[in-house]
Design a protein around this motif. Structure first.
Motif, PDB file in Angstrom:
ATOM      1  N   THR A  99      41.378  33.785  37.620  1.00  0.00           N
ATOM      2  CA  THR A  99      42.682  33.904  36.986  1.00  0.00           C
ATOM      3  C   THR A  99      43.772  33.793  38.054  1.00  0.00           C
ATOM      4  OG1 THR A  99      42.668  36.301  37.249  1.00  0.00           O
ATOM      5  CG2 THR A  99      41.727  35.418  35.217  1.00  0.00           C
ATOM      6  N   HIS A 100      45.025  33.765  37.612  1.00  0.00           N
ATOM      7  CA  HIS A 100      46.147  33.718  38.544  1.00  0.00           C
ATOM      8  C   HIS A 100      46.697  35.112  38.853  1.00  0.00           C
ATOM      9  CE1 HIS A 100      46.037  29.473  38.543  1.00  0.00           C
ATOM     10  NE2 HIS A 100      46.548  29.292  37.334  1.00  0.00           N
ATOM     11  N   ARG A 101      46.096  36.141  38.254  1.00  0.00           N
ATOM     12  CA  ARG A 101      46.547  37.507  38.482  1.00  0.00           C
ATOM     13  C   ARG A 101      45.366  38.407  38.823  1.00  0.00           C
ATOM     14  NH1 ARG A 101      50.664  38.541  33.346  1.00  0.00           N
ATOM     15  NH2 ARG A 101      52.155  36.853  33.820  1.00  0.00           N
ATOM     16  N   ARG A 102      45.656  39.464  39.559  1.00  0.00           N
ATOM     17  CA  ARG A 102      44.622  40.456  39.853  1.00  0.00           C
ATOM     18  C   ARG A 102      44.419  41.354  38.643  1.00  0.00           C
ATOM     19  NH1 ARG A 102      45.431  42.469  46.130  1.00  0.00           N
ATOM     20  NH2 ARG A 102      45.477  40.385  47.071  1.00  0.00           N
ATOM     21  N   PRO A 103      43.222  41.950  38.510  1.00  0.00           N
ATOM     22  CA  PRO A 103      42.975  42.852  37.383  1.00  0.00           C
ATOM     23  C   PRO A 103      43.948  44.022  37.406  1.00  0.00           C
ATOM     24  CG  PRO A 103      40.932  42.289  38.512  1.00  0.00           C
ATOM     25  CD  PRO A 103      42.044  41.784  39.372  1.00  0.00           C
ATOM     26  N   GLY A 104      44.351  44.479  36.222  1.00  0.00           N
ATOM     27  CA  GLY A 104      45.247  45.629  36.127  1.00  0.00           C
ATOM     28  C   GLY A 104      44.580  46.890  36.641  1.00  0.00           C
ATOM     29  N   PRO A 105      45.360  47.919  36.961  1.00  0.00           N
ATOM     30  CA  PRO A 105      44.810  49.153  37.554  1.00  0.00           C
ATOM     31  C   PRO A 105      43.812  49.874  36.663  1.00  0.00           C
ATOM     32  CG  PRO A 105      47.105  49.443  36.881  1.00  0.00           C
ATOM     33  CD  PRO A 105      46.819  47.980  36.784  1.00  0.00           C
ATOM     34  N   GLY A 106      43.910  49.695  35.347  1.00  0.00           N
ATOM     35  CA  GLY A 106      42.996  50.400  34.459  1.00  0.00           C
ATOM     36  C   GLY A 106      41.791  49.592  34.039  1.00  0.00           C
ATOM     37  N   LYS A 107      41.658  48.370  34.551  1.00  0.00           N
ATOM     38  CA  LYS A 107      40.560  47.490  34.139  1.00  0.00           C
ATOM     39  C   LYS A 107      39.418  47.550  35.152  1.00  0.00           C
ATOM     40  CE  LYS A 107      39.643  42.845  32.397  1.00  0.00           C
ATOM     41  NZ  LYS A 107      40.216  41.523  32.062  1.00  0.00           N
ATOM     42  N   VAL A 108      38.229  47.836  34.650  1.00  0.00           N
ATOM     43  CA  VAL A 108      37.042  47.905  35.507  1.00  0.00           C
ATOM     44  C   VAL A 108      36.375  46.534  35.534  1.00  0.00           C
ATOM     45  CG1 VAL A 108      34.808  48.998  35.880  1.00  0.00           C
ATOM     46  CG2 VAL A 108      36.711  50.329  34.942  1.00  0.00           C
ATOM     47  N   VAL A 109      36.235  45.961  36.725  1.00  0.00           N
ATOM     48  CA  VAL A 109      35.658  44.626  36.892  1.00  0.00           C
ATOM     49  C   VAL A 109      34.517  44.704  37.891  1.00  0.00           C
ATOM     50  CG1 VAL A 109      36.101  42.223  37.500  1.00  0.00           C
ATOM     51  CG2 VAL A 109      37.904  43.579  36.434  1.00  0.00           C
ATOM     52  N   SER A 110      33.395  44.051  37.571  1.00  0.00           N
ATOM     53  CA  SER A 110      32.254  44.018  38.486  1.00  0.00           C
ATOM     54  C   SER A 110      32.652  43.338  39.800  1.00  0.00           C
ATOM     55  CB  SER A 110      31.096  43.254  37.847  1.00  0.00           C
ATOM     56  OG  SER A 110      30.099  42.943  38.798  1.00  0.00           O
ATOM     57  N   PRO A 111      32.174  43.843  40.929  1.00  0.00           N
ATOM     58  CA  PRO A 111      32.497  43.210  42.217  1.00  0.00           C
ATOM     59  C   PRO A 111      32.147  41.728  42.252  1.00  0.00           C
ATOM     60  CG  PRO A 111      31.477  45.344  42.567  1.00  0.00           C
ATOM     61  CD  PRO A 111      31.368  45.059  41.103  1.00  0.00           C
ATOM     62  N   ARG A 112      31.102  41.319  41.532  1.00  0.00           N
ATOM     63  CA  ARG A 112      30.718  39.907  41.518  1.00  0.00           C
ATOM     64  C   ARG A 112      31.757  39.042  40.818  1.00  0.00           C
ATOM     65  NH1 ARG A 112      28.301  35.869  38.731  1.00  0.00           N
ATOM     66  NH2 ARG A 112      26.889  34.516  39.939  1.00  0.00           N
ATOM     67  N   ASP A 113      32.569  39.678  39.961  1.00  0.00           N
ATOM     68  CA  ASP A 113      33.554  38.934  39.187  1.00  0.00           C
ATOM     69  C   ASP A 113      34.945  38.963  39.806  1.00  0.00           C
ATOM     70  OD1 ASP A 113      31.690  38.182  37.238  1.00  0.00           O
ATOM     71  OD2 ASP A 113      31.941  40.072  36.169  1.00  0.00           O
ATOM     72  N   VAL A 114      35.022  39.337  41.075  1.00  0.00           N
ATOM     73  CA  VAL A 114      36.298  39.368  41.777  1.00  0.00           C
ATOM     74  C   VAL A 114      36.173  38.600  43.086  1.00  0.00           C
ATOM     75  CG1 VAL A 114      38.046  40.831  42.864  1.00  0.00           C
ATOM     76  CG2 VAL A 114      36.920  41.592  40.773  1.00  0.00           C
ATOM     77  N   CYS A 115      37.144  37.746  43.381  1.00  0.00           N
ATOM     78  CA  CYS A 115      37.144  37.015  44.648  1.00  0.00           C
ATOM     79  C   CYS A 115      37.444  37.983  45.779  1.00  0.00           C
ATOM     80  CB  CYS A 115      38.198  35.907  44.606  1.00  0.00           C
ATOM     81  SG  CYS A 115      38.413  35.059  46.194  1.00  0.00           S
ATOM     82  N   PRO A 116      36.537  38.137  46.756  1.00  0.00           N
ATOM     83  CA  PRO A 116      36.765  39.097  47.847  1.00  0.00           C
ATOM     84  C   PRO A 116      37.913  38.699  48.767  1.00  0.00           C
ATOM     85  CG  PRO A 116      34.824  37.763  48.296  1.00  0.00           C
ATOM     86  CD  PRO A 116      35.253  37.429  46.899  1.00  0.00           C
ATOM     87  N   ASP A 117      38.316  37.444  48.737  1.00  0.00           N
ATOM     88  CA  ASP A 117      39.390  36.977  49.615  1.00  0.00           C
ATOM     89  C   ASP A 117      40.773  37.137  48.988  1.00  0.00           C
ATOM     90  OD1 ASP A 117      37.499  36.142  51.540  1.00  0.00           O
ATOM     91  OD2 ASP A 117      37.191  34.262  50.468  1.00  0.00           O
ATOM     92  N   THR A 118      40.865  36.945  47.664  1.00  0.00           N
ATOM     93  CA  THR A 118      42.170  36.982  47.001  1.00  0.00           C
ATOM     94  C   THR A 118      42.346  38.160  46.050  1.00  0.00           C
ATOM     95  OG1 THR A 118      41.404  35.622  45.139  1.00  0.00           O
ATOM     96  CG2 THR A 118      42.242  34.459  47.099  1.00  0.00           C
ATOM     97  N   GLY A 119      41.224  38.776  45.632  1.00  0.00           N
ATOM     98  CA  GLY A 119      41.305  39.859  44.666  1.00  0.00           C
ATOM     99  C   GLY A 119      41.473  39.396  43.237  1.00  0.00           C
ATOM    100  N   LEU A 120      41.427  38.082  43.004  1.00  0.00           N
ATOM    101  CA  LEU A 120      41.587  37.529  41.660  1.00  0.00           C
ATOM    102  C   LEU A 120      40.272  37.610  40.889  1.00  0.00           C
ATOM    103  CD1 LEU A 120      43.697  34.351  42.543  1.00  0.00           C
ATOM    104  CD2 LEU A 120      44.526  36.565  41.701  1.00  0.00           C
ATOM    105  N   ALA A 121      40.366  37.861  39.590  1.00  0.00           N
ATOM    106  CA  ALA A 121      39.181  38.041  38.753  1.00  0.00           C
ATOM    107  C   ALA A 121      38.669  36.714  38.216  1.00  0.00           C
ATOM    108  CB  ALA A 121      39.497  38.978  37.595  1.00  0.00           C
TER     109      ALA A 121
END
Length: 205
Positions: A99-121
């Motif tokens: 996505t073009h945005r990082r996950p919101g503070p209340g959203k739980v996202v698996s580490p595999r589903d987040v880019c470790p370099d940008t934080g984008l989901a």
């Protein structure tokens, strides 16, 4: 031609162009492609493993992760090979499509589903479907193309060009011939040539 025209439109972002071209050339399911990570890509060989629909778990040994599944390979061609490096430029790990945005503070996202370099989901199926509808709808929201149409279109194009039923099954990874038979549409010329094989010496008699 419709796929080519859509991908060629200047207002379509690179992410969407790449996703749609990958879906068409691999004839894969959208969920399979959206689940791919950058580290899984073999850019030189134009292929990558995917977790297929109904994938069975591998036989686990003690300590082995439960997420291990039997993977299947999908293949793409030149247009995807041109777009993918541009899309993932500067990233070496994490989801290919984000996505073009990082996950919101209340959203739980698996580490595999987040880019470790940008934080984008990772881009979800629902988001990808809405983006395609946005660019293809002609009579309001919900009237555009469906993501699964790329799989159908790719297989139909291969069938029209003479791909055998077995090759279509290998490409699509369908397990039953009846599920892929609708894409198998040999040309009249191909049927005529096949008929000639019934006559000794070919069709010259």
């Amino acid at each position: 031609m419709a796929v080519d025209r859509l991908v060629a439109r200047r207002e379509v972002p690179l992410r969407e162009k790449t996703l749609w071209r990958v879906l068409y050339e691999t004839c894969a399911r959208a969920e399979e492609i959206l689940g791919v990570n950058i580290e899984n890509l073999d850019l030189a060989a134009r292929r990558c493993p995917v977790k297929a629909k109904g994938a069975r778990s591998k036989a686990r040994r003690r300590g082995q992760a439960r997420e291990d599944f039997v993977l299947e390979t999908v293949y793409w061609d030149a247009d995807t090979a041109r777009l993918l490096p541009r899309l993932i430029k500067g990233r070496t790990r994490g989801p290919v499509f984000v996505t073009h945005r990082r996950p919101g503070p209340g959203k739980v996202v698996s580490p595999r589903d987040v880019c470790p370099d940008t934080g984008l989901a990772r881009l979800s199926y629902g988001q990808a479907r809405a983006l395609l509808d946005e660019h293809t709808a002609v009579r309001g929201t919900g009237t555009g193309w469906d993501l699964h149409e790329y799989r159908h279109s790719g297989l139909t194009a291969l069938g029209v060009q003479g791909a055998s039923l077995l090759m279509l099954m290998a490409k699509s990874r369908h397990k039953k011939p009846e599920n892929v038979r609708r894409y198998f549409k040999p040309s009249p010329e191909a049927i005529s040539e096949l008929t000639g094989l019934l006559v000794p010496g070919g069709s010259s008699r």
